[in-house]
Write an enzyme that holds these catalytic residues in place. Sequence first.
Site, PDB file in Angstrom:
ATOM      1  N   ARG A 121     -13.243  10.919  17.201  1.00 29.83           N
ATOM      2  CA  ARG A 121     -12.173  11.516  17.125  1.00 29.83           C
ATOM      3  C   ARG A 121     -11.671  10.416  17.640  1.00 29.83           C
ATOM      4  O   ARG A 121     -10.236  10.180  17.314  1.00 29.83           O
ATOM      5  CB  ARG A 121     -11.515  12.856  17.566  1.00 29.83           C
ATOM      6  CG  ARG A 121     -13.126  14.114  16.628  1.00 29.83           C
ATOM      7  CD  ARG A 121     -12.109  15.002  17.381  1.00 29.83           C
ATOM      8  NE  ARG A 121     -12.598  16.305  16.667  1.00 29.83           N
ATOM      9  CZ  ARG A 121     -13.316  17.232  17.189  1.00 29.83           C
ATOM     10  NH1 ARG A 121     -13.989  16.752  18.258  1.00 29.83           N
ATOM     11  NH2 ARG A 121     -14.153  17.556  16.766  1.00 29.83           N
ATOM     12  N   LYS A 143      -4.048  -0.664   9.540  1.00 32.31           N
ATOM     13  CA  LYS A 143      -5.105   0.032   8.101  1.00 32.31           C
ATOM     14  C   LYS A 143      -6.436  -0.438   8.382  1.00 32.31           C
ATOM     15  O   LYS A 143      -6.532  -1.853   8.907  1.00 32.31           O
ATOM     16  CB  LYS A 143      -4.238  -1.675   7.051  1.00 32.31           C
ATOM     17  CG  LYS A 143      -2.992  -0.495   6.542  1.00 32.31           C
ATOM     18  CD  LYS A 143      -2.748  -0.802   5.404  1.00 32.31           C
ATOM     19  CE  LYS A 143      -1.818  -0.229   4.879  1.00 32.31           C
ATOM     20  NZ  LYS A 143      -1.200  -0.956   3.298  1.00 32.31           N
ATOM     21  N   GLU A 185      -1.230 -15.903   2.566  1.00 35.71           N
ATOM     22  CA  GLU A 185       0.099 -14.515   3.266  1.00 35.71           C
ATOM     23  C   GLU A 185       0.486 -15.425   3.925  1.00 35.71           C
ATOM     24  O   GLU A 185       2.258 -14.458   4.110  1.00 35.71           O
ATOM     25  CB  GLU A 185      -1.175 -14.061   3.984  1.00 35.71           C
ATOM     26  CG  GLU A 185      -3.019 -12.863   3.409  1.00 35.71           C
ATOM     27  CD  GLU A 185      -1.996 -11.679   3.159  1.00 35.71           C
ATOM     28  OE1 GLU A 185      -0.374 -11.309   2.634  1.00 35.71           O
ATOM     29  OE2 GLU A 185      -3.080 -11.464   2.153  1.00 35.71           O
ATOM     30  N   LYS A 227       5.278  -9.464  10.324  1.00 37.81           N
ATOM     31  CA  LYS A 227       4.731  -7.729  10.103  1.00 37.81           C
ATOM     32  C   LYS A 227       4.906  -6.865  11.228  1.00 37.81           C
ATOM     33  O   LYS A 227       5.442  -5.697  10.185  1.00 37.81           O
ATOM     34  CB  LYS A 227       3.192  -7.935   9.857  1.00 37.81           C
ATOM     35  CG  LYS A 227       2.690  -6.789   9.621  1.00 37.81           C
ATOM     36  CD  LYS A 227       0.739  -7.586   8.816  1.00 37.81           C
ATOM     37  CE  LYS A 227       0.302  -5.795   8.328  1.00 37.81           C
ATOM     38  NZ  LYS A 227      -1.321  -6.104   7.623  1.00 37.81           N
ATOM     39  N   GLU A 237       3.111   2.998   5.133  1.00 41.32           N
ATOM     40  CA  GLU A 237       3.415   2.666   4.234  1.00 41.32           C
ATOM     41  C   GLU A 237       4.291   3.963   3.172  1.00 41.32           C
ATOM     42  O   GLU A 237       3.703   4.000   2.319  1.00 41.32           O
ATOM     43  CB  GLU A 237       1.878   2.325   3.694  1.00 41.32           C
ATOM     44  CG  GLU A 237       3.099   1.625   2.400  1.00 41.32           C
ATOM     45  CD  GLU A 237       1.517   0.731   1.857  1.00 41.32           C
ATOM     46  OE1 GLU A 237       0.821  -0.798   2.231  1.00 41.32           O
ATOM     47  OE2 GLU A 237       0.389   1.010   1.370  1.00 41.32           O
ATOM     48  N   ARG A 241       7.358  -0.148   4.137  1.00 42.56           N
ATOM     49  CA  ARG A 241       5.792  -1.315   4.256  1.00 42.56           C
ATOM     50  C   ARG A 241       4.940  -2.273   2.693  1.00 42.56           C
ATOM     51  O   ARG A 241       4.099  -3.269   2.960  1.00 42.56           O
ATOM     52  CB  ARG A 241       4.526  -0.313   4.918  1.00 42.56           C
ATOM     53  CG  ARG A 241       3.545  -1.303   5.207  1.00 42.56           C
ATOM     54  CD  ARG A 241       2.504  -0.756   6.237  1.00 42.56           C
ATOM     55  NE  ARG A 241       1.103  -1.363   6.650  1.00 42.56           N
ATOM     56  CZ  ARG A 241       0.572  -1.222   7.786  1.00 42.56           C
ATOM     57  NH1 ARG A 241       0.947  -0.446   8.276  1.00 42.56           N
ATOM     58  NH2 ARG A 241      -0.417  -1.747   7.597  1.00 42.56           N
ATOM     59  N   ASN A 245       3.390  -6.020  -0.133  1.00 50.50           N
ATOM     60  CA  ASN A 245       2.294  -6.065  -1.305  1.00 50.50           C
ATOM     61  C   ASN A 245       2.230  -7.130  -2.189  1.00 50.50           C
ATOM     62  O   ASN A 245       2.218  -6.926  -3.398  1.00 50.50           O
ATOM     63  CB  ASN A 245       1.767  -5.104  -0.885  1.00 50.50           C
ATOM     64  CG  ASN A 245       1.115  -3.727  -0.344  1.00 50.50           C
ATOM     65  OD1 ASN A 245       0.039  -4.857  -0.124  1.00 50.50           O
ATOM     66  ND2 ASN A 245       1.197  -2.377  -0.224  1.00 50.50           N
ATOM     67  N   HIS A 248       0.161  -8.889  -5.066  1.00 56.33           N
ATOM     68  CA  HIS A 248      -1.181  -8.479  -4.455  1.00 56.33           C
ATOM     69  C   HIS A 248      -1.438  -7.487  -5.578  1.00 56.33           C
ATOM     70  O   HIS A 248      -3.153  -7.095  -5.862  1.00 56.33           O
ATOM     71  CB  HIS A 248      -1.272  -7.158  -3.380  1.00 56.33           C
ATOM     72  CG  HIS A 248      -1.530  -7.579  -1.407  1.00 56.33           C
ATOM     73  ND1 HIS A 248      -0.018  -8.866  -1.074  1.00 56.33           N
ATOM     74  CD2 HIS A 248      -2.429  -8.157  -1.062  1.00 56.33           C
ATOM     75  CE1 HIS A 248      -1.020  -9.193  -0.485  1.00 56.33           C
ATOM     76  NE2 HIS A 248      -2.053  -8.745  -0.031  1.00 56.33           N
ATOM     77  N   HIS A 252      -5.004  -8.034  -7.148  1.00 59.89           N
ATOM     78  CA  HIS A 252      -5.841  -7.688  -7.417  1.00 59.89           C
ATOM     79  C   HIS A 252      -6.776  -6.835  -7.857  1.00 59.89           C
ATOM     80  O   HIS A 252      -8.165  -6.374  -8.320  1.00 59.89           O
ATOM     81  CB  HIS A 252      -5.624  -5.816  -6.690  1.00 59.89           C
ATOM     82  CG  HIS A 252      -5.921  -5.681  -5.187  1.00 59.89           C
ATOM     83  ND1 HIS A 252      -4.639  -4.752  -4.074  1.00 59.89           N
ATOM     84  CD2 HIS A 252      -6.449  -6.980  -3.927  1.00 59.89           C
ATOM     85  CE1 HIS A 252      -5.179  -4.980  -2.866  1.00 59.89           C
ATOM     86  NE2 HIS A 252      -5.335  -6.597  -2.242  1.00 59.89           N
ATOM     87  N   HIS A 265      -9.417 -13.546  -1.123  1.00 57.94           N
ATOM     88  CA  HIS A 265      -8.341 -12.482  -1.574  1.00 57.94           C
ATOM     89  C   HIS A 265      -6.989 -12.581  -1.440  1.00 57.94           C
ATOM     90  O   HIS A 265      -6.399 -13.246  -2.462  1.00 57.94           O
ATOM     91  CB  HIS A 265      -7.753 -11.538  -0.155  1.00 57.94           C
ATOM     92  CG  HIS A 265      -6.603 -11.224   0.034  1.00 57.94           C
ATOM     93  ND1 HIS A 265      -6.619  -9.421  -0.812  1.00 57.94           N
ATOM     94  CD2 HIS A 265      -5.977 -10.357   0.497  1.00 57.94           C
ATOM     95  CE1 HIS A 265      -5.570  -9.348  -0.705  1.00 57.94           C
ATOM     96  NE2 HIS A 265      -4.927  -9.882  -0.283  1.00 57.94           N
TER      97      HIS A 265
END
Length: 360
Positions: A121, A143, A185, A227, A237, A241, A245, A248, A252, A265
């Site tokens: 946990r 993340k 980035e 960030k 998010e 946030r 992206n 992105h 993606h 990426h």
Amino acid sequence: MKRLNIDLEERSYDILIGRNILSKIGELISKRFKPSKTTIITHPSIRNLFGDKIESGLTNIINSSEVIEVPEGESSKSLQQAELIYDRMLEMKCDRKSFLIALGGGVIGDLTGFIAATYQRGIPFIQIPTTLLSQVDSSVGGKTAVNLPRGKNMIGAFYQPKLVVIDLDTLQTLPEKEFRAGLAEVVKYGVIADAELFTFLENKAEDILSLKSACLEYIIETSCAIKARVVEKDEHENRHRMILNFGHTFGHSIETLTNYTEYLHGEALSIGMVQAASLSVETGLCNKDVLIRITNLLKKFGLPIHPPDLKTEDIIRSMYHDKKTTHNKLRLILVKAIGSVEIVDNVSEIPIKAVLNKKQ
Ligand code: GLY
């Protein structure tokens, strides 16, 4: 050594940035925490490069320290790999006071974070990112994820590390292509939040590409600080946030439609940022100069700016699968000026098609 703090109440942590700090990792950890044991998760090649420094630093200070190696590549970010690691951790008697250490790039960071979030946990973990991309993006902000065959990052949690340690020396051995991809980035941070950073990148591109320490320190520290401020405002998010992206959604789609085999990426992100900026011009949100500056800077860094030959309808269909899309409405981050973006809900397909259909 520079120290940034990310203020998330009881989940707050430091980001340490400097040179030659891997060998001091044991001290840096024991000053702050009392782990019952540390377990490093890494790739064999990363262990070859940095393992000695870290492992000897750790065993001097923390009595029990082990290493789990996972194969290189995105396929390690899976539930199957996670299960193998849980099993190994049980065998090694990792308890809830054990710390995991992610030593590597984004795959290692995301996988280790996911295991830390779920083993018994939740146990503490530390990020030691060794690629530019993971130093400025994935190691900060909590993340964590693994992939499913049907989609990337589909299973995961927001789970913050206890510490992020960025040693600039790791960039000296990073393949140039990966370094350039990481710069995409950094360009993103300039576009979304910091015109001064963007101008610095324009003026110092050569020094950055030749890995001048002072430049690296400035761009990494500034990116992490941006960030950190975004994550402090909207950790989970809910909306703000999403500005991280920028580029992105298009990026993606390109990655997905080329089966994650043609572009790193950051390279797909580079193309995606040009498309997002073109769409911003197309919808009247910014003038053409903004698009030209973004395109020229990415070119200076040797990044791709033209999309591959893909069908417009396939790109649009794939954009609807982005995690940021809800109620089947396209939500995109568009640029108003260098240093300022807007989250635009319900973007019509008409200007998107116009941008995608333009001969590049
Ligand atoms: N990589 C985007 C984020 O951390 O939100």
